[in-house]
Design a protein around this motif. Sequence first.
Motif, PDB file in Angstrom:
ATOM      1  N   ILE A 285      -2.429   4.910   3.089  1.00  0.00           N
ATOM      2  CA  ILE A 285      -2.223   4.489   4.494  1.00  0.00           C
ATOM      3  C   ILE A 285      -2.629   5.743   5.274  1.00  0.00           C
ATOM      4  O   ILE A 285      -3.183   5.559   6.295  1.00  0.00           O
ATOM      5  CB  ILE A 285      -0.820   4.152   4.724  1.00  0.00           C
ATOM      6  CG1 ILE A 285      -0.247   2.833   4.014  1.00  0.00           C
ATOM      7  CG2 ILE A 285      -0.664   3.564   6.116  1.00  0.00           C
ATOM      8  CD1 ILE A 285       1.152   2.356   4.316  1.00  0.00           C
TER       9      ILE A 285
ATOM     10  N   PHE B  86      -5.169  -5.975  14.788  1.00  0.00           N
ATOM     11  CA  PHE B  86      -5.009  -5.112  13.763  1.00  0.00           C
ATOM     12  C   PHE B  86      -6.025  -4.280  13.434  1.00  0.00           C
ATOM     13  O   PHE B  86      -6.865  -4.856  12.953  1.00  0.00           O
ATOM     14  CB  PHE B  86      -4.441  -6.136  12.539  1.00  0.00           C
ATOM     15  CG  PHE B  86      -3.137  -7.020  12.853  1.00  0.00           C
ATOM     16  CD1 PHE B  86      -1.713  -6.451  12.570  1.00  0.00           C
ATOM     17  CD2 PHE B  86      -3.086  -8.230  13.373  1.00  0.00           C
ATOM     18  CE1 PHE B  86      -0.764  -7.072  12.851  1.00  0.00           C
ATOM     19  CE2 PHE B  86      -2.049  -8.880  13.672  1.00  0.00           C
ATOM     20  CZ  PHE B  86      -0.819  -8.326  13.113  1.00  0.00           C
TER      21      PHE B  86
ATOM     22  N   ASN C  34      -6.796  -5.893   1.047  1.00  0.00           N
ATOM     23  CA  ASN C  34      -5.631  -6.228   1.826  1.00  0.00           C
ATOM     24  C   ASN C  34      -5.460  -5.050   3.112  1.00  0.00           C
ATOM     25  O   ASN C  34      -5.897  -3.979   2.845  1.00  0.00           O
ATOM     26  CB  ASN C  34      -4.293  -6.449   1.220  1.00  0.00           C
ATOM     27  CG  ASN C  34      -4.106  -7.531   0.158  1.00  0.00           C
ATOM     28  OD1 ASN C  34      -3.326  -8.516   0.728  1.00  0.00           O
ATOM     29  ND2 ASN C  34      -4.504  -7.475  -0.921  1.00  0.00           N
ATOM     30  N   GLY C  35      -4.923  -5.553   4.089  1.00  0.00           N
ATOM     31  CA  GLY C  35      -4.534  -4.754   5.140  1.00  0.00           C
ATOM     32  C   GLY C  35      -3.733  -3.559   4.673  1.00  0.00           C
ATOM     33  O   GLY C  35      -2.882  -3.595   4.305  1.00  0.00           O
ATOM     34  N   ALA C  36      -4.170  -2.219   5.079  1.00  0.00           N
ATOM     35  CA  ALA C  36      -3.669  -1.082   4.569  1.00  0.00           C
ATOM     36  C   ALA C  36      -3.104  -0.414   5.945  1.00  0.00           C
ATOM     37  O   ALA C  36      -3.576   0.581   6.138  1.00  0.00           O
ATOM     38  CB  ALA C  36      -4.143  -0.229   3.628  1.00  0.00           C
ATOM     39  N   GLY C  37      -2.102  -0.643   6.379  1.00  0.00           N
ATOM     40  CA  GLY C  37      -1.621  -0.111   7.771  1.00  0.00           C
ATOM     41  C   GLY C  37      -0.094   0.046   7.912  1.00  0.00           C
ATOM     42  O   GLY C  37       0.508  -0.446   7.043  1.00  0.00           O
ATOM     43  N   LYS C  38       0.214   0.645   8.776  1.00  0.00           N
ATOM     44  CA  LYS C  38       1.901   1.006   9.153  1.00  0.00           C
ATOM     45  C   LYS C  38       2.531  -0.337   9.483  1.00  0.00           C
ATOM     46  O   LYS C  38       3.536  -0.695   8.745  1.00  0.00           O
ATOM     47  CB  LYS C  38       1.830   2.020  10.039  1.00  0.00           C
ATOM     48  CG  LYS C  38       3.195   2.637  10.047  1.00  0.00           C
ATOM     49  CD  LYS C  38       3.851   3.419  11.222  1.00  0.00           C
ATOM     50  CE  LYS C  38       3.057   4.764  11.441  1.00  0.00           C
ATOM     51  NZ  LYS C  38       3.626   5.515  12.620  1.00  0.00           N
TER      52      LYS C  38
ATOM     53  N   THR D 290       0.907  -1.258   0.052  1.00  0.00           N
ATOM     54  CA  THR D 290       0.185  -0.263   0.032  1.00  0.00           C
ATOM     55  C   THR D 290       0.908   1.423  -0.178  1.00  0.00           C
ATOM     56  O   THR D 290       1.730   1.307   0.771  1.00  0.00           O
ATOM     57  CB  THR D 290      -1.048  -0.100   1.436  1.00  0.00           C
ATOM     58  OG1 THR D 290      -1.418  -1.191   1.323  1.00  0.00           O
ATOM     59  CG2 THR D 290      -1.760   1.363   1.328  1.00  0.00           C
TER      60      THR D 290
ATOM     61  N   LEU E 260      -2.566  -9.644   7.841  1.00  0.00           N
ATOM     62  CA  LEU E 260      -1.097 -10.398   7.609  1.00  0.00           C
ATOM     63  C   LEU E 260      -1.433 -11.700   8.309  1.00  0.00           C
ATOM     64  O   LEU E 260      -0.994 -12.727   7.572  1.00  0.00           O
ATOM     65  CB  LEU E 260       0.026  -9.785   8.833  1.00  0.00           C
ATOM     66  CG  LEU E 260       0.699  -8.596   8.466  1.00  0.00           C
ATOM     67  CD1 LEU E 260       1.276  -7.754   9.478  1.00  0.00           C
ATOM     68  CD2 LEU E 260       1.674  -8.758   7.342  1.00  0.00           C
TER      69      LEU E 260
ATOM     70  N   LEU F 247      -5.223   5.680   8.057  1.00  0.00           N
ATOM     71  CA  LEU F 247      -4.967   5.814   9.656  1.00  0.00           C
ATOM     72  C   LEU F 247      -5.151   7.320  10.128  1.00  0.00           C
ATOM     73  O   LEU F 247      -4.971   7.381  11.168  1.00  0.00           O
ATOM     74  CB  LEU F 247      -3.637   5.153   9.730  1.00  0.00           C
ATOM     75  CG  LEU F 247      -3.332   3.961   9.583  1.00  0.00           C
ATOM     76  CD1 LEU F 247      -1.713   3.535   9.734  1.00  0.00           C
ATOM     77  CD2 LEU F 247      -4.270   3.062  10.388  1.00  0.00           C
TER      78      LEU F 247
ATOM     79  N   VAL G 127      -6.551  -2.258  11.307  1.00  0.00           N
ATOM     80  CA  VAL G 127      -7.278  -2.161   9.919  1.00  0.00           C
ATOM     81  C   VAL G 127      -7.620  -3.177   9.034  1.00  0.00           C
ATOM     82  O   VAL G 127      -8.176  -3.229   8.110  1.00  0.00           O
ATOM     83  CB  VAL G 127      -5.768  -1.531   8.812  1.00  0.00           C
ATOM     84  CG1 VAL G 127      -5.250  -0.324   9.272  1.00  0.00           C
ATOM     85  CG2 VAL G 127      -4.826  -2.456   8.561  1.00  0.00           C
TER      86      VAL G 127
ATOM     87  N   TYR H   4     -10.912  -5.447   9.149  1.00  0.00           N
ATOM     88  CA  TYR H   4     -12.310  -5.372   9.604  1.00  0.00           C
ATOM     89  C   TYR H   4     -13.077  -5.440   8.199  1.00  0.00           C
ATOM     90  O   TYR H   4     -12.327  -5.420   7.089  1.00  0.00           O
ATOM     91  CB  TYR H   4     -12.617  -4.225  10.334  1.00  0.00           C
ATOM     92  CG  TYR H   4     -12.373  -2.900   9.512  1.00  0.00           C
ATOM     93  CD1 TYR H   4     -11.188  -2.163   9.627  1.00  0.00           C
ATOM     94  CD2 TYR H   4     -13.443  -2.278   8.931  1.00  0.00           C
ATOM     95  CE1 TYR H   4     -11.018  -1.136   8.905  1.00  0.00           C
ATOM     96  CE2 TYR H   4     -13.162  -1.101   8.190  1.00  0.00           C
ATOM     97  CZ  TYR H   4     -11.930  -0.547   8.191  1.00  0.00           C
ATOM     98  OH  TYR H   4     -11.905   0.640   7.692  1.00  0.00           O
TER      99      TYR H   4
ATOM    100  N   MET I 293       3.043  -6.876   4.452  1.00  0.00           N
ATOM    101  CA  MET I 293       1.574  -7.365   3.913  1.00  0.00           C
ATOM    102  C   MET I 293       2.030  -7.985   2.544  1.00  0.00           C
ATOM    103  O   MET I 293       1.052  -8.959   2.273  1.00  0.00           O
ATOM    104  CB  MET I 293       0.776  -5.878   3.730  1.00  0.00           C
ATOM    105  CG  MET I 293      -0.731  -6.505   3.439  1.00  0.00           C
ATOM    106  SD  MET I 293      -1.564  -7.409   4.981  1.00  0.00           S
ATOM    107  CE  MET I 293      -2.223  -8.897   3.780  1.00  0.00           C
TER     108      MET I 293
ATOM    109  N   GLU J 240       2.878  -2.566   6.748  1.00  0.00           N
ATOM    110  CA  GLU J 240       3.922  -2.128   5.553  1.00  0.00           C
ATOM    111  C   GLU J 240       5.099  -2.690   6.153  1.00  0.00           C
ATOM    112  O   GLU J 240       6.183  -3.045   5.603  1.00  0.00           O
ATOM    113  CB  GLU J 240       3.615  -0.770   5.128  1.00  0.00           C
ATOM    114  CG  GLU J 240       2.912  -0.381   4.141  1.00  0.00           C
ATOM    115  CD  GLU J 240       2.809  -1.638   3.102  1.00  0.00           C
ATOM    116  OE1 GLU J 240       3.825  -1.746   2.389  1.00  0.00           O
ATOM    117  OE2 GLU J 240       1.495  -2.087   2.625  1.00  0.00           O
TER     118      GLU J 240
END
Lengths: 333, 292
Positions: free
Chosen positions: A199, B66, B113-117, A194, B76, A203, B68, B70, B124, B120
Amino acid sequence: MSSKWENLQKRSYLESNARSRAIGLVDTGSFTELAGPRHRISSPHLPLLGEAVEFDDGIVTGVGLIGKKPVFVASQEGRFIGGAVGEVHGAKLVNIVRMARQSYDKMLEDNPDLPEEKRPAVVISFDTGGVRLHEANAGLLAHAELMDQFQDCKGKVPIIALIGSRVGCFGGMGFVAAATDVIIMSQFGRLGLTGPEVIEEELGKDEFDASDRGLVYRTTGGRHKYIMGDCNFLVADSIAAFRETLQEVLRKPYVEIAAMGSIGSLEKVESQLKLVELCVETAPKDSKDVWKTAGNEFPDDLVDMPLDEFLKTVKRLRDRQVPQPPSAQQLRK
Amino acid sequence: MEDLIGQGRAAIDIIVDPDSFLEGEVGELSITDEDFGASAVIGTAKLNGEICTIIASDAMTANPKFPVVYAGIIGLEEGYKMAMAVYHSIKADKEKPLAEKRPLLLIVDTPGNGAGKQEEIFGMNKATGAYQMALAEARKAGHPIVAMVVGRAISGGFLCHGLQVDHVLSLSQKFNTMIHVMPITSIARITKLDIEWLQELAENNPVFAAGPDYFYKLGGVEELIDSIEAMRERIIAHVAEVRAMKIAGRDDELGPWGRGALSLERGSRQARSKVMQIMNDEFAEVAERYLS
């Protein structure tokens, strides 16, 4: 020809274009471009949207030699629509991988004792944000084809990823890079799924500020990926440096190369899951927290340290050349 | 029932043999921790009396670890959990002949897909990349794999959980099924092109339009299904067809490569095969220099 090739070697990988990279990575004078610009095969979809085309659709594909080894090269051009994958671009990439595998099959048929030095290899220089929105559906389907061709290469042809270009390697191509056997990056290369802007959207700016270049680099950049074990080699920013490491990798026997990848078997998935456990246990707020967990006492110093000093000093979370990664328990010691 | 969006678990019950779904168990794999990869559902069911691996998303259950993950997002843990279900299916049937390899059924309703810090930082791309490679391996090991799109099949989510199978089936548009990389409104915003004009263009060019019909035209979906009740029967039929093709050695007509040929049959993605042909012809002329 030769002098031109020599000049390419010294050049910055980051600043070079896709064609220079492709020519410079293989032996001097050995590169033959396939479906190059003279065929003028461009995207049939972009003109309908009033967009300009390129006659190579943003990717250079061809074959060269490293020693006696046929090397099938795909080199993406980030300057054209961010190196994004459309129908033609995707088809060229898919077909170069297929061609390498078919060549191997043919060579093996002709010579059942095919020596390692002649085993074909695939080299992909990534410079892409993933799917090209103007022809998104075709681009997405090409990604799936690529993973399928990669699987066909298993046990036959090694696939090496090079990431040191401006755009880096994001979106669906992040999966593709992860599925290669070996990843070589420079510190300017970035690898992820992403992109930073998405992101931030997800967030909020407080959690992730996409305009903070330092944050972006330490989350997806070459140094971070090296510490994580997500890239196998971190090299200087020149075509020669990428080529030297590529040669070094390709001198290894195939089984050794295939063992270096992050994913592709149940055992590798189980060892990746240990890292996810570590993520849950340590809940890092920033990459630097993970660098510390890996044993780097002063993570801030790693950011701007000269590359050779970085390579000498840095502690890595898991070294992919070691078959068994340390357990999460050991890592925290 | 008007549609199945967000109802992955209900879809499992509609499709498999009554009361046959055993969650968390695939071959030797047994997952008892309910929080582990909570947004992904894996397990074993009977389909037409035959053992079948089920992989789905649970849009109603978020992953508590996690933030992000839901609404059916694959994170992951979910990616690796799905990959493990595939590898354990291969392992369980390792010694079995093609006719007895268990089918895998993917029930697709995921926004991505999970889009978070943290995603990354830890990569992911590896998690769902691993799942794709596992599916490709199972397909080539002879397992018939079918994906049934019942809700959202969005971009990278569809790529990971859908496009790596032998045959992709989708409920038709009237069930609000969504298959796209990006809705046309977002494409218009990013490309700065006029949305009405884009919609008009999309009618004749499915390469960027959103919806199952367009993916059907592109050969990205083998069959559109017009009723929820018909899904079970059509899935069973596709499993049998895919299996027969594998036994006959027609693997090249299945999966992503097979869908390339299907697109030509349906009159799209013609540039794809054209450029591949040019490459092959050109290479044939110089091959000896490289391969001998």
